[in-house]
Design a protein around this motif. Structure first.
Motif, PDB file in Angstrom:
ATOM      1  N   GLY A 160     -13.085  -3.723  27.395  1.00 26.26           N
ATOM      2  CA  GLY A 160     -12.401  -2.493  27.005  1.00 26.26           C
ATOM      3  C   GLY A 160     -11.472  -2.017  28.118  1.00 26.26           C
ATOM      4  N   LEU A 161     -10.483  -1.206  27.732  1.00 31.86           N
ATOM      5  CA  LEU A 161      -9.499  -0.697  28.698  1.00 31.86           C
ATOM      6  C   LEU A 161      -9.700   0.792  28.926  1.00 31.86           C
ATOM      7  CD1 LEU A 161      -6.164  -2.375  27.470  1.00 31.86           C
ATOM      8  CD2 LEU A 161      -7.781  -3.190  29.210  1.00 31.86           C
ATOM      9  N   VAL A 162      -9.506   1.215  30.166  1.00 33.11           N
ATOM     10  CA  VAL A 162      -9.537   2.638  30.513  1.00 33.11           C
ATOM     11  C   VAL A 162      -8.187   2.996  31.115  1.00 33.11           C
ATOM     12  CG1 VAL A 162     -10.494   4.306  32.156  1.00 33.11           C
ATOM     13  CG2 VAL A 162     -12.025   2.818  30.869  1.00 33.11           C
ATOM     14  N   TYR A 163      -7.645   4.124  30.651  1.00 36.44           N
ATOM     15  CA  TYR A 163      -6.412   4.672  31.257  1.00 36.44           C
ATOM     16  C   TYR A 163      -6.826   5.929  31.998  1.00 36.44           C
ATOM     17  CZ  TYR A 163      -2.182   7.610  31.331  1.00 36.44           C
ATOM     18  OH  TYR A 163      -1.141   8.438  31.707  1.00 36.44           O
ATOM     19  N   VAL A 164      -6.480   6.027  33.253  1.00 35.84           N
ATOM     20  CA  VAL A 164      -6.767   7.253  34.000  1.00 35.84           C
ATOM     21  C   VAL A 164      -5.556   7.606  34.859  1.00 35.84           C
ATOM     22  CG1 VAL A 164      -8.068   5.937  35.743  1.00 35.84           C
ATOM     23  CG2 VAL A 164      -8.356   8.381  35.639  1.00 35.84           C
ATOM     24  N   ASP A 252      -9.447   4.396  46.557  1.00 36.43           N
ATOM     25  CA  ASP A 252     -10.727   5.085  46.345  1.00 36.43           C
ATOM     26  C   ASP A 252     -11.051   5.143  44.850  1.00 36.43           C
ATOM     27  OD1 ASP A 252     -10.797   5.437  49.065  1.00 36.43           O
ATOM     28  OD2 ASP A 252     -10.037   7.497  48.999  1.00 36.43           O
ATOM     29  N   VAL A 253     -10.016   5.360  44.034  1.00 34.86           N
ATOM     30  CA  VAL A 253     -10.253   5.383  42.577  1.00 34.86           C
ATOM     31  C   VAL A 253     -10.685   3.983  42.122  1.00 34.86           C
ATOM     32  CG1 VAL A 253      -9.178   5.788  40.313  1.00 34.86           C
ATOM     33  CG2 VAL A 253      -8.671   7.305  42.236  1.00 34.86           C
ATOM     34  N   MET A 257     -14.124   3.237  40.127  1.00 34.00           N
ATOM     35  CA  MET A 257     -14.150   2.552  38.831  1.00 34.00           C
ATOM     36  C   MET A 257     -14.940   1.241  38.932  1.00 34.00           C
ATOM     37  SD  MET A 257     -12.771   4.361  36.540  1.00 34.00           S
ATOM     38  CE  MET A 257     -12.041   5.978  36.658  1.00 34.00           C
ATOM     39  N   ALA A 258     -14.900   0.623  40.103  1.00 29.67           N
ATOM     40  CA  ALA A 258     -15.664  -0.628  40.288  1.00 29.67           C
ATOM     41  C   ALA A 258     -17.151  -0.346  40.105  1.00 29.67           C
ATOM     42  CB  ALA A 258     -15.390  -1.216  41.667  1.00 29.67           C
ATOM     43  N   ARG A 259     -17.576   0.864  40.546  1.00 29.59           N
ATOM     44  CA  ARG A 259     -18.992   1.195  40.397  1.00 29.59           C
ATOM     45  C   ARG A 259     -19.367   1.375  38.924  1.00 29.59           C
ATOM     46  NH1 ARG A 259     -18.038   3.544  45.506  1.00 29.59           N
ATOM     47  NH2 ARG A 259     -17.592   5.649  44.788  1.00 29.59           N
ATOM     48  N   ALA A 260     -18.364   1.658  38.076  1.00 25.66           N
ATOM     49  CA  ALA A 260     -18.615   1.739  36.626  1.00 25.66           C
ATOM     50  C   ALA A 260     -18.347   0.385  35.959  1.00 25.66           C
ATOM     51  CB  ALA A 260     -17.731   2.824  36.006  1.00 25.66           C
ATOM     52  N   GLY A 261     -18.145  -0.641  36.764  1.00 25.54           N
ATOM     53  CA  GLY A 261     -17.979  -1.999  36.222  1.00 25.54           C
ATOM     54  C   GLY A 261     -16.556  -2.351  35.814  1.00 25.54           C
TER      55      GLY A 261
END
Ligand SMILES: C[S@@+](CC[C@H](N)C(=O)[O-])C[C@H]1O[C@@H](n2cnc3c(N)ncnc32)[C@H](O)[C@@H]1O
Length: 488
Positions: A160-164, A252-253, A257-261
């Protein structure tokens, strides 16, 4: 996934929210459309970074966190009627206005959650192929950001993709103190948030002169102050007067996000995916000499003094692809022209200046684009020939998309001439009717584009007259080519 079951009307789910965590709720945010939130646009950005493209012609799920008036998400729901959209915001006025807009357009494949992110976390939600947050991450506190990441971690589908989007350093280093002034002045003033905001700006203007060393030593800040004075107060309040206004470093972002996989896939500010369009040779060489991707990523923000990012992340660490596979994914992407085709010119504006293309290439491209959107691979094949390498054509196309001359589409295709004169669907017709009386552009959903087509009042009126059968009015060709209008 089964196609989304349509409902009689878009519906609002209310989930009890405990607190606003310091986010403003006594003034609504401006109602804005963001083309970058389209699944087609995000798909393109992620494929540039090597991700596998999403099959947008099949059912998928999409969640907008902190949707505000959800303008883009409602238009996207109309452009992808086979997909399931959810939009969440704890501001009741936003959700009420958004559900009214969806009802006006007859868009039913969207559910509105009047809820905080914390309350949404408790809900039994499906997994989403897209989760987007525009204008949220820098404006909510660390606790809320952690809830957002938990939502992403639990609710994002594989691949899945996340846009932030967020404010980033170093681009705010000169101006950040202005926000502190604005906040303190607004807090010290009596009255409603709108008048306190206006009063704070007026007070800042009395200081914004060379007698104050901060302004003298940071000359760019005077322009920033003038821009603030010209901005609407509802925008200023949401941008600057929340309890939180955090400026992040992009790396840092990436770590968070890496911690959320998630792994960084690319930027929805499309030019930012092409260092050649951003950096001169010396900066490019200095960045290339850095020892790893992380440092190169950070250094690029410094090279362009970046202050806002629209990052796209993908779930799971991307397996490294063969060049051939990555190229195939890219060649499968449809692109087209959303303006009049004549507006494709030999010169295109890019962040570091102007790019020039050969006249003959542009003339051939215009002829192709008159037919509608096409997959990159097909354009490359059709424009190839003597003196033009496939690689060069492909690069020209990517640069034309990055400069906004061409646009990512959801499908390849063009004018459908069969049947009676009509708008392709009820939502497009309702949006045209709404747009015909409006001074600002309306955004008309197009399944072909997979996004909203910006249409002015005159063009909307012309389309409605043509649909109504007025023989004196020609069909607006752009809207036919973009799949908004059909018929002879
Ligand atoms: C700056 S606005 C952006 C709106 C929209 N995404 C856009 O770009 O037009 C931020 C939105 O997030 C919502 N919001 C902020 N914190 C929230 C939270 N903890 N839970 C739910 N919504 C929140 C606000 O009510 C507001 O509508």
């Amino acid at each position: 996934m089964a196609p989304y079951e349509t409902r009689a009307a878009p519906f609002i789910l209310m989930h009890a929210s405990d607190s606003s965590s310091g986010y403003l709720s006594d003034v609504t945010f401006p109602d804005r459309f963001h083309r970058e939130l389209s699944p087609a646009w995000l798909n393109y950005a992620s494929v540039l970074g090597g991700a596998r493209p999403k099959a947008l012609d099949r059912p998928f799920r999409y969640l907008d966190l902190g949707c505000g008036f959800a303008h883009s998400t409602i238009v996207n729901a109309a452009a992808f009627p086979h997909a399931e959209f959810h939009a969440c915001d704890f501001n009741a006025a936003h959700i009420e206005a958004a559900s009214q807009r969806a009802a006006r357009l007859g868009v039913r494949n969207i559910a509105f959650h009047e809820a905080s992110f914390e309350a949404l976390l408790e809900q039994d939600l499906p997994r989403f192929d897209f989760i987007v947050l525009h204008g949220i991450y820098s404006w909510v506190d660390a606790g809320v950001r952690s809830v957002v990441r938990q939502l992403i971690s639990e609710r994002l589908a594989d691949e899945g993709l996340v846009y932030v989007s967020y404010n980033c350093q170093p681009g705010w280093s000169a101006e950040a103190p202005l926000r502190k002034l604005m906040l303190e002045f607004a807090q010290a003033a009596p009255g409603a948030i709108e008048s306190r905001t206006g009063g704070a700006i007026a007070r800042m203007q009395t200081l914004g002169n060379a007698n104050f060393r901060y302004f003298r030593d940071n000359p760019s800040v005077a322009d920033a102050l003038s821009a603030l004075a010209a901005s609407p107060v509802d925008y200023l309040a949401h941008e600057y007067l929340n309890a939180t206004w955090d400026i992040h470093y992009s790396v840092d972002v990436i770590d968070e996000m890496a911690r959320a996989g998630l792994a960084y896939a690319g930027s929805a500010t499309l030019a930012d995916n092409h260092p050649a369009l951003l950096l001169d040779r010396q900066a490019a060489e200095a960045i290339a000499a850095l020892p790893n991707t992380r440092l190169r990523h950070l250094a690029e923000d410094f090279a362009v003094n970046r202050r806002f990012r629209r990052d796209v992340f993908v779930r799971g660490v991307r397996t490294s692809r063969s060049q051939a596979e990555a190229l195939q994914f890219l060649e499968d992407m449809p692109v087209g022209c959303t303006t009049r085709v004549e507006q494709i010119e030999t010169r295109a504006t890019i962040p570091r200046g102007v790019l020039s293309f050969q006249q003959e290439f542009i003339a051939d491209l215009r002829s192709l684009m008159r037919q509608g959107s096409m997959r990159i691979g097909e354009i490359v094949a059709r424009l190839g020939g003597e003196g033009r390498s496939a690689q060069e054509i492909r690069q020209n196309l990517l640069f034309l998309v990055a400069s906004g001359v061409l646009t990512p589409f959801a499908q390849a295709g063009g004018h459908c001439a069969t049947g009676a004169r009509r708008a392709v669907n009820a939502a497009a017709l309702a949006a045209l009717a709404g747009g015909s009386g409006d001074a600002a552009n309306a955004y008309i959903p197009s399944e072909l584009l997979g996004n909203g087509v910006a249409v002015g009042a005159d063009e909307a009126k012309q389309a409605l007259q043509w649909i109504a059968g007025d023989e004196t009015v020609p069909c607006p060709p752009r809207l036919a080519r973009l799949g908004v209008l059909c018929g002879a």
